[in-house]
Design an enzyme around this catalytic site. Structure first.
Site, short mmCIF file in Angstrom:
data_model
loop_
_atom_site.label_atom_id
_atom_site.label_comp_id
_atom_site.label_asym_id
_atom_site.label_seq_id
_atom_site.Cartn_x
_atom_site.Cartn_y
_atom_site.Cartn_z
N LYS A 223 0.86 -1.18 0.05
CA LYS A 223 -0.29 -0.14 0.38
C LYS A 223 1.01 0.80 -0.13
O LYS A 223 0.44 2.48 -0.70
CB LYS A 223 -0.71 -0.51 0.94
CG LYS A 223 -1.95 -0.96 1.03
CD LYS A 223 -3.48 -0.87 1.74
CE LYS A 223 -3.98 -1.47 2.54
NZ LYS A 223 -5.37 -1.23 3.30
N LYS B 71 -4.96 -10.72 -6.27
CA LYS B 71 -6.42 -11.06 -5.30
C LYS B 71 -7.14 -10.01 -5.70
O LYS B 71 -6.72 -8.89 -6.15
CB LYS B 71 -5.94 -10.66 -3.90
CG LYS B 71 -5.32 -9.88 -2.92
CD LYS B 71 -6.07 -9.34 -1.47
CE LYS B 71 -5.37 -8.01 -1.59
NZ LYS B 71 -5.91 -7.74 0.13
N LYS C 102 -10.25 -4.07 -3.18
CA LYS C 102 -11.14 -2.77 -3.67
C LYS C 102 -10.44 -1.66 -3.90
O LYS C 102 -11.04 -0.86 -5.14
CB LYS C 102 -11.83 -2.14 -2.48
CG LYS C 102 -12.62 -3.13 -1.82
CD LYS C 102 -12.95 -2.31 0.34
CE LYS C 102 -12.92 -4.14 1.05
NZ LYS C 102 -13.27 -3.43 1.79
P1 TYM Z 1 -10.18 -5.49 4.35
O1 TYM Z 1 -12.15 -4.62 4.31
O2 TYM Z 1 -9.59 -5.45 4.01
O3 TYM Z 1 -11.23 -7.15 3.74
C1 TYM Z 1 -12.25 -8.30 4.34
C2 TYM Z 1 -11.73 -9.64 4.14
O4 TYM Z 1 -12.18 -10.05 3.44
C3 TYM Z 1 -11.21 -10.84 3.14
N1 TYM Z 1 -10.73 -10.66 1.62
C4 TYM Z 1 -10.32 -11.33 0.81
N2 TYM Z 1 -10.58 -12.95 0.91
C5 TYM Z 1 -10.58 -14.18 0.16
N3 TYM Z 1 -10.39 -13.06 -1.21
C6 TYM Z 1 -10.24 -11.75 -1.88
N4 TYM Z 1 -9.44 -11.33 -2.71
C7 TYM Z 1 -9.75 -10.96 0.05
N5 TYM Z 1 -9.89 -10.13 -0.14
C8 TYM Z 1 -10.54 -9.17 0.90
C9 TYM Z 1 -10.11 -10.28 4.00
O5 TYM Z 1 -9.36 -11.42 4.00
C10 TYM Z 1 -10.57 -9.95 5.31
O6 TYM Z 1 -11.07 -10.30 5.77
N6 TYM Z 1 -7.15 -5.67 7.57
C11 TYM Z 1 -8.61 -5.62 7.57
C12 TYM Z 1 -9.82 -5.21 8.46
C13 TYM Z 1 -9.39 -5.34 10.08
C14 TYM Z 1 -9.67 -6.53 10.23
C15 TYM Z 1 -9.92 -6.42 11.98
C16 TYM Z 1 -10.18 -7.85 10.45
C17 TYM Z 1 -9.27 -4.47 11.35
N7 TYM Z 1 -9.54 -5.03 11.72
C18 TYM Z 1 -9.28 -7.55 12.91
C19 TYM Z 1 -10.02 -9.02 11.44
C20 TYM Z 1 -10.04 -8.94 12.51
C21 TYM Z 1 -9.08 -5.74 6.15
O7 TYM Z 1 -8.19 -6.61 5.40
O8 TYM Z 1 -10.14 -5.50 5.92
#
Ligand code: TYM
Length: 333
Positions: A112, A198, A201
């Site tokens: 990022k 992957k 967003k």
């Molecule tokens: P975020 O919003 O980037 O992703 C949210 C969830 O979606 C999963 N994910 C995917 N899984 C499979 N294939 C993909 N292409 C893909 N893209 C996203 C992510 O693994 C995630 O489970 N940092 C976290 C947000 C967060 C969080 C936490 C999660 C903040 N605090 C505490 C768990 C516990 C995140 O990446 O969000």
């Protein structure tokens, strides 16, 4: 007491099939046996430049998406991260025990920060520390996420262990060390334009992902244009054919079949036959979610009420954990 689960998603833009298959869909099954705490990580959403006019709306949309996908607010707790100051406060305490070089190694930070150029905030680097606070405040047994979050969960465990080592004793740890829960199926949904990246967003190409709110015609068009290969017949797990594996896996998950059944069904198919089948299956799987989502978004008072209740339930767990850490660290209470 049932075991506890915690997870969250950043309210940045629309959620896509990766978020659904890698995370939300698993939570829906897990809520049958676990006490689930699910939140919108809006403090994480501001670690890269964001639009203040859209933040609150996106947060509400993610809450509506959770419920539309099957999270039952009567059973699971849904809340907004920024409404609980405990998250930021524990993150600060963790900042003071986390070595800088642990954060410099984080893959997501490296990726990022390249995209941000000169504009990398301290918050972006600190992102995993806040995530550790999100998790450890609730002392969950498991944290269900997609594969991309594995490193952040390892860091969370390291921070908990360090805190326990510095301020607890072996027989009386301050914080419980949680386990990641990464289901193999759906853990890594790939981009439609490049099967080695992957689905994300932040990919500038809208064609690379299917959003949960995409209308049927858009879904069909995106699948029609998805990158494929010229080989004949369709198969899983051929490293030379990442797009083929990805599209077949999407079909398998969205049609709720076993890998063996899909492999047999599709082995002799060409893309011309498979793509309409995948499009139809995706549209059918998302249709009930979209109907429910539209309904929820037209009843904001209901959504707001859920978040008010969620905040209260979350705080009842988070506040005592924070107090416990502050006591262990020696703060005057
Ligand atoms: P975020 O919003 O980037 O992703 C949210 C969830 O979606 C999963 N994910 C995917 N899984 C499979 N294939 C993909 N292409 C893909 N893209 C996203 C992510 O693994 C995630 O489970 N940092 C976290 C947000 C967060 C969080 C936490 C999660 C903040 N605090 C505490 C768990 C516990 C995140 O990446 O969000």
């Amino acid at each position: 007491m049932p075991s506890r689960i915690l997870s969250g998603i950043q309210p940045t833009g629309n959620l896509h099939l990766g978020n659904y298959l890698g995370a939300i869909r698993n939570w829906v099954t897990l809520q049958e046996e676990y006490d689930c705490f699910l939140f919108m990580a809006d403090l994480h959403a501001v670690t890269v430049p964001h639009d203040p006019a859209a933040l609150a709306e996106n947060t509400l949309k993610v809450a509506a998406t959770y419920i539309a996908c099957g999270i039952d607010p009567a059973r699971s707790t849904i809340f907004v991260q920024s409404q609980l100051p405990e998250h930021s406060e524990l993150a600060w305490l963790f900042n003071c025990i986390t070595p800088l070089n642990w954060l410099e190694r984080m893959i997501q930070f490296k990726e990022k920060s390249v995209k941000q150029g000169e504009n990398v905030s301290i918050g972006l680097m600190d992102y995993p520390v806040l995530q550790a606070a999100d998790i450890l405040l609730y002392e969950p047994d498991k944290v269900p996420v997609g594969e991309d979050q594995k490193q952040h969960l390892e860091l969370t465990r390291d921070i908990a262990a360090r805190l326990n080592f510095q301020f607890g004793s072996e027989d009386k740890p301050v914080l419980k060390v949680p386990e990641p829960l990464i289901r193999k199926a759906g853990a890594r949904v790939m981009s439609l334009t490049d099967g080695t990246k992957k689905m994300s967003k932040s990919d500038p190409s809208d064609q690379s992902r299917i959003d949960l709110t995409d209308p049927p015609a858009v879904i069909t068009k995106k699948i029609k244009r998805a990158k494929t290969d010229p080989a004949r017949g369709l198969e899983f797990d051929n490293p030379e054919r990442p797009e083929c594996n990805n599209l077949l896996s999407l079909y398998q998950l969205l049609s709720d079949q076993t890998q063996a059944a899909v492999a047999a069904e599709c082995e002799a198919m060409g893309w011309g036959q498979f793509k309409p089948l995948l499009a139809e299956t995706t549209v059918a799987a998302l249709q009930p979610i979209q109907t429910k989502y539209d309904e929820l978004m037209s009843d904001r008072a209901y959504l707001q009420q859920i978040l008010v209740e969620g905040k209260e339930k979350a705080q009842a767990i988070a506040a005592p954990t924070l107090a416990k850490v502050k006591t262990a660290m020696g703060f005057a209470q």
